[in-house]
Motif scaffolding. Structure first.
Motif, PDB file in Angstrom:
ATOM      1  N   GLN A  56     -11.421  13.029 -25.781  1.00 48.24           N
ATOM      2  CA  GLN A  56     -12.019  14.323 -26.147  1.00 48.24           C
ATOM      3  C   GLN A  56     -12.117  15.246 -24.934  1.00 48.24           C
ATOM      4  OE1 GLN A  56     -16.431  15.025 -26.812  1.00 48.24           O
ATOM      5  NE2 GLN A  56     -15.754  14.775 -28.937  1.00 48.24           N
ATOM      6  N   LYS A  57     -12.608  14.712 -23.813  1.00 50.45           N
ATOM      7  CA  LYS A  57     -12.784  15.532 -22.600  1.00 50.45           C
ATOM      8  C   LYS A  57     -11.444  15.976 -22.018  1.00 50.45           C
ATOM      9  CE  LYS A  57     -17.349  15.130 -21.998  1.00 50.45           C
ATOM     10  NZ  LYS A  57     -18.287  16.283 -21.920  1.00 50.45           N
ATOM     11  N   LEU A  58     -10.404  15.140 -22.180  1.00 50.72           N
ATOM     12  CA  LEU A  58      -9.099  15.458 -21.589  1.00 50.72           C
ATOM     13  C   LEU A  58      -8.239  16.351 -22.488  1.00 50.72           C
ATOM     14  CD1 LEU A  58      -8.134  12.013 -20.011  1.00 50.72           C
ATOM     15  CD2 LEU A  58      -8.553  14.147 -18.762  1.00 50.72           C
ATOM     16  N   LEU A  59      -8.644  16.530 -23.737  1.00 49.67           N
ATOM     17  CA  LEU A  59      -7.808  17.285 -24.687  1.00 49.67           C
ATOM     18  C   LEU A  59      -7.325  18.631 -24.149  1.00 49.67           C
ATOM     19  CD1 LEU A  59      -9.126  16.806 -28.330  1.00 49.67           C
ATOM     20  CD2 LEU A  59      -6.908  16.149 -27.375  1.00 49.67           C
ATOM     21  N   PRO A  60      -8.194  19.442 -23.533  1.00 50.56           N
ATOM     22  CA  PRO A  60      -7.710  20.735 -23.031  1.00 50.56           C
ATOM     23  C   PRO A  60      -6.645  20.610 -21.942  1.00 50.56           C
ATOM     24  CG  PRO A  60     -10.108  20.727 -23.188  1.00 50.56           C
ATOM     25  CD  PRO A  60      -9.657  19.309 -23.356  1.00 50.56           C
ATOM     26  N   SER A  61      -6.601  19.432 -21.293  1.00 48.96           N
ATOM     27  CA  SER A  61      -5.638  19.223 -20.205  1.00 48.96           C
ATOM     28  C   SER A  61      -4.333  18.593 -20.678  1.00 48.96           C
ATOM     29  CB  SER A  61      -6.257  18.332 -19.115  1.00 48.96           C
ATOM     30  OG  SER A  61      -7.379  18.958 -18.538  1.00 48.96           O
ATOM     31  N   ILE A  62      -4.251  18.265 -21.969  1.00 47.09           N
ATOM     32  CA  ILE A  62      -3.018  17.709 -22.534  1.00 47.09           C
ATOM     33  C   ILE A  62      -2.207  18.842 -23.147  1.00 47.09           C
ATOM     34  CG2 ILE A  62      -2.036  16.110 -24.234  1.00 47.09           C
ATOM     35  CD1 ILE A  62      -4.580  14.436 -23.985  1.00 47.09           C
ATOM     36  N   LYS A  63      -0.941  18.887 -22.821  1.00 45.99           N
ATOM     37  CA  LYS A  63      -0.078  19.958 -23.312  1.00 45.99           C
ATOM     38  C   LYS A  63       0.109  19.895 -24.825  1.00 45.99           C
ATOM     39  CE  LYS A  63       2.722  20.421 -19.111  1.00 45.99           C
ATOM     40  NZ  LYS A  63       4.066  20.235 -18.528  1.00 45.99           N
ATOM     41  N   ASP A  64       0.228  21.046 -25.458  1.00 43.63           N
ATOM     42  CA  ASP A  64       0.673  21.073 -26.844  1.00 43.63           C
ATOM     43  C   ASP A  64       2.040  20.403 -26.906  1.00 43.63           C
ATOM     44  OD1 ASP A  64      -1.600  22.501 -27.371  1.00 43.63           O
ATOM     45  OD2 ASP A  64      -0.599  24.392 -27.845  1.00 43.63           O
ATOM     46  N   GLY A  65       2.236  19.561 -27.897  1.00 48.02           N
ATOM     47  CA  GLY A  65       3.482  18.801 -27.956  1.00 48.02           C
ATOM     48  C   GLY A  65       3.441  17.523 -27.142  1.00 48.02           C
ATOM     49  N   GLY A  66       2.278  17.203 -26.576  1.00 51.14           N
ATOM     50  CA  GLY A  66       2.136  15.983 -25.782  1.00 51.14           C
ATOM     51  C   GLY A  66       1.935  14.765 -26.667  1.00 51.14           C
ATOM     52  N   ARG A  67       1.617  13.645 -26.047  1.00 50.33           N
ATOM     53  CA  ARG A  67       1.457  12.391 -26.795  1.00 50.33           C
ATOM     54  C   ARG A  67       0.248  11.616 -26.269  1.00 50.33           C
ATOM     55  NH1 ARG A  67       6.810  10.725 -27.721  1.00 50.33           N
ATOM     56  NH2 ARG A  67       8.183  12.546 -27.761  1.00 50.33           N
ATOM     57  N   ILE A  68      -0.336  10.847 -27.168  1.00 58.28           N
ATOM     58  CA  ILE A  68      -1.400   9.924 -26.802  1.00 58.28           C
ATOM     59  C   ILE A  68      -1.028   8.549 -27.339  1.00 58.28           C
ATOM     60  CG2 ILE A  68      -3.837   9.322 -27.072  1.00 58.28           C
ATOM     61  CD1 ILE A  68      -4.387  12.336 -27.516  1.00 58.28           C
ATOM     62  N   VAL A  69      -1.156   7.527 -26.499  1.00 62.00           N
ATOM     63  CA  VAL A  69      -0.966   6.145 -26.933  1.00 62.00           C
ATOM     64  C   VAL A  69      -2.247   5.377 -26.653  1.00 62.00           C
ATOM     65  CG1 VAL A  69       0.300   3.987 -26.613  1.00 62.00           C
ATOM     66  CG2 VAL A  69       1.531   6.158 -26.539  1.00 62.00           C
ATOM     67  N   ASN A  70      -2.817   4.799 -27.692  1.00 61.76           N
ATOM     68  CA  ASN A  70      -3.985   3.944 -27.547  1.00 61.76           C
ATOM     69  C   ASN A  70      -3.548   2.484 -27.627  1.00 61.76           C
ATOM     70  OD1 ASN A  70      -5.815   6.150 -27.467  1.00 61.76           O
ATOM     71  ND2 ASN A  70      -5.733   6.297 -29.702  1.00 61.76           N
ATOM     72  N   ILE A  71      -4.184   1.646 -26.816  1.00 58.50           N
ATOM     73  CA  ILE A  71      -3.816   0.230 -26.798  1.00 58.50           C
ATOM     74  C   ILE A  71      -4.788  -0.571 -27.649  1.00 58.50           C
ATOM     75  CG2 ILE A  71      -3.320  -1.785 -25.373  1.00 58.50           C
ATOM     76  CD1 ILE A  71      -1.463   0.636 -24.927  1.00 58.50           C
ATOM     77  N   SER A  72      -4.254  -1.264 -28.628  1.00 59.96           N
ATOM     78  CA  SER A  72      -5.053  -2.135 -29.480  1.00 59.96           C
ATOM     79  C   SER A  72      -4.707  -3.574 -29.150  1.00 59.96           C
ATOM     80  CB  SER A  72      -4.786  -1.820 -30.957  1.00 59.96           C
ATOM     81  OG  SER A  72      -5.553  -2.658 -31.795  1.00 59.96           O
ATOM     82  N   SER A  73      -4.634  -4.425 -30.149  1.00 59.30           N
ATOM     83  CA  SER A  73      -4.349  -5.843 -29.943  1.00 59.30           C
ATOM     84  C   SER A  73      -3.896  -6.455 -31.252  1.00 59.30           C
ATOM     85  CB  SER A  73      -5.610  -6.563 -29.448  1.00 59.30           C
ATOM     86  OG  SER A  73      -5.453  -7.962 -29.478  1.00 59.30           O
ATOM     87  N   GLY A  74      -3.079  -7.486 -31.148  1.00 59.81           N
ATOM     88  CA  GLY A  74      -2.729  -8.252 -32.336  1.00 59.81           C
ATOM     89  C   GLY A  74      -3.963  -8.805 -33.025  1.00 59.81           C
ATOM     90  N   LEU A  75      -5.049  -8.977 -32.256  1.00 57.44           N
ATOM     91  CA  LEU A  75      -6.289  -9.531 -32.800  1.00 57.44           C
ATOM     92  C   LEU A  75      -6.945  -8.631 -33.832  1.00 57.44           C
ATOM     93  CD1 LEU A  75      -7.680 -10.900 -29.442  1.00 57.44           C
ATOM     94  CD2 LEU A  75      -6.994 -12.289 -31.412  1.00 57.44           C
ATOM     95  N   ALA A  76      -6.509  -7.387 -33.931  1.00 55.30           N
ATOM     96  CA  ALA A  76      -7.017  -6.509 -34.984  1.00 55.30           C
ATOM     97  C   ALA A  76      -6.329  -6.804 -36.322  1.00 55.30           C
ATOM     98  CB  ALA A  76      -6.810  -5.045 -34.599  1.00 55.30           C
ATOM     99  N   ARG A  77      -5.228  -7.559 -36.276  1.00 55.46           N
ATOM    100  CA  ARG A  77      -4.514  -7.950 -37.516  1.00 55.46           C
ATOM    101  C   ARG A  77      -4.801  -9.389 -37.891  1.00 55.46           C
ATOM    102  NH1 ARG A  77       0.243 -10.696 -38.466  1.00 55.46           N
ATOM    103  NH2 ARG A  77       0.933 -10.583 -36.300  1.00 55.46           N
ATOM    104  N   PHE A  78      -4.654 -10.308 -36.923  1.00 55.14           N
ATOM    105  CA  PHE A  78      -4.929 -11.711 -37.200  1.00 55.14           C
ATOM    106  C   PHE A  78      -6.228 -12.126 -36.499  1.00 55.14           C
ATOM    107  CE2 PHE A  78      -1.584 -11.447 -33.865  1.00 55.14           C
ATOM    108  CZ  PHE A  78      -2.302 -11.913 -32.773  1.00 55.14           C
ATOM    109  N   ALA A  79      -6.846 -13.171 -37.009  1.00 56.65           N
ATOM    110  CA  ALA A  79      -8.143 -13.602 -36.492  1.00 56.65           C
ATOM    111  C   ALA A  79      -8.029 -14.921 -35.734  1.00 56.65           C
ATOM    112  CB  ALA A  79      -9.137 -13.761 -37.637  1.00 56.65           C
TER     113      ALA A  79
END
Length: 255
Positions: A130-153
């Motif tokens: 949220q805080k960095l949004l103004p500093s990200i260019k229009d047309g930019g990208r964000i990648v969040n890192i999750s885990s396989g553990l969110a699918r299997f237990a």
């Protein structure tokens, strides 16, 4: 990546492990990188040097992603760095990678454990982005890192997996709300990887490593090179139309 116009990525938690690998993979594709580190300044500077040896610009900034109170100051540092090193006001790619592990049964997970994971993996990702949004260019990208553990237990991973599940939902909402700025947002979900994460549980415990290999279609545990390249590829122009997706990079675990 287009070589005629410099792209800049900010990768959190990039002094080691998957963050380091991602930063180097991006550099090899012609992207300049701002790396953040929590406490390992020397390691972060080593990553900067490695990126510069590849021929790209890089810089390191200290950041505790679990402390929202310092985010305004961090954003100010980013803005100053962009001006001084790149003569620009915005960057292109944000990779929310920083994180810690926790292996505890549900019944033994304390509120303190839970809060620490939440602050770093969910609240921190939410408000830093949220805080960095103004500093990200229009047309930019964000990648969040999750885990396989969110699918299997797998036992002893409930609190960590809950945070990653939250990140995956957040990714879809960000993609929806930032679409008007042409910012694509996706999740990369690694499987079990041989790093020092969680005390090197997969890398250094042969029994764990063998178990992971036995449950993976490609017959081995993952290594950092399996993930960094995937993230760099996702951020390439070839994948500009991929949006709001959870992409698991696990070699086919628990199919």
């Amino acid at each position: 990546m287009t070589q005629d116009k410099t792209k800049i990525a900010l990768v959190t938690g990039a002094s080691r492990g998957l963050g380091k690998n991602t930063a180097l993979a991006l550099a090899k594709k012609g992207v300049d990188v701002i790396v953040t580190y929590h406490s390992s300044e020397a390691e972060a500077k080593s990553v900067v040097s490695a990126i510069e040896e590849i021929g790209r610009k890089a810089a390191a900034l200290q950041l505790d992603t679990g402390n929202t109170k310092i985010f305004d100051g961090f954003v100010a540092q980013v803005k100053q760095l962009l001006q001084e090193k790149w003569q620009t006001e915005q960057f292109d790619f944000l990779v929310n990678n920083a994180g810690i592990g926790l292996h505890k049964p549900f019944a033994e997970t304390t509120e303190s454990d839970f809060d620490r994971l939440m602050n770093i993996h969910l609240k921190g990702v939410f408000f830093l982005t949220q805080k960095l949004l103004p500093s990200i260019k229009d047309g930019g990208r964000i990648v969040n890192i999750s885990s396989g553990l969110a699918r299997f237990a797998i036992p002893d991973s409930s609190a960590y997996a809950v945070m990653k599940g939250g990140v995956e939902v957040l990714t879809r909402y960000l993609a929806k709300e930032l679409g008007e700025r042409q910012i694509a947002v996706n999740t990369i979900a690694p499987g079990a990887i041989e790093t020092d994460f969680s005390g090197g549980a997969v890398r250094d415990n042969q029994k764990m490593n063998d178990f992971v290999a036995s449950q993976t279609a490609l017959g081995r545990a993952g290594v950092p090179d399996d993930i960094g390249g995937a993230i760099a590829s996702l951020l390439s122009e070839d994948n500009r139309w991929v949006n709001a997706q959870r992409i698991e990079v696990s070699g086919g675990m628990f199919l």
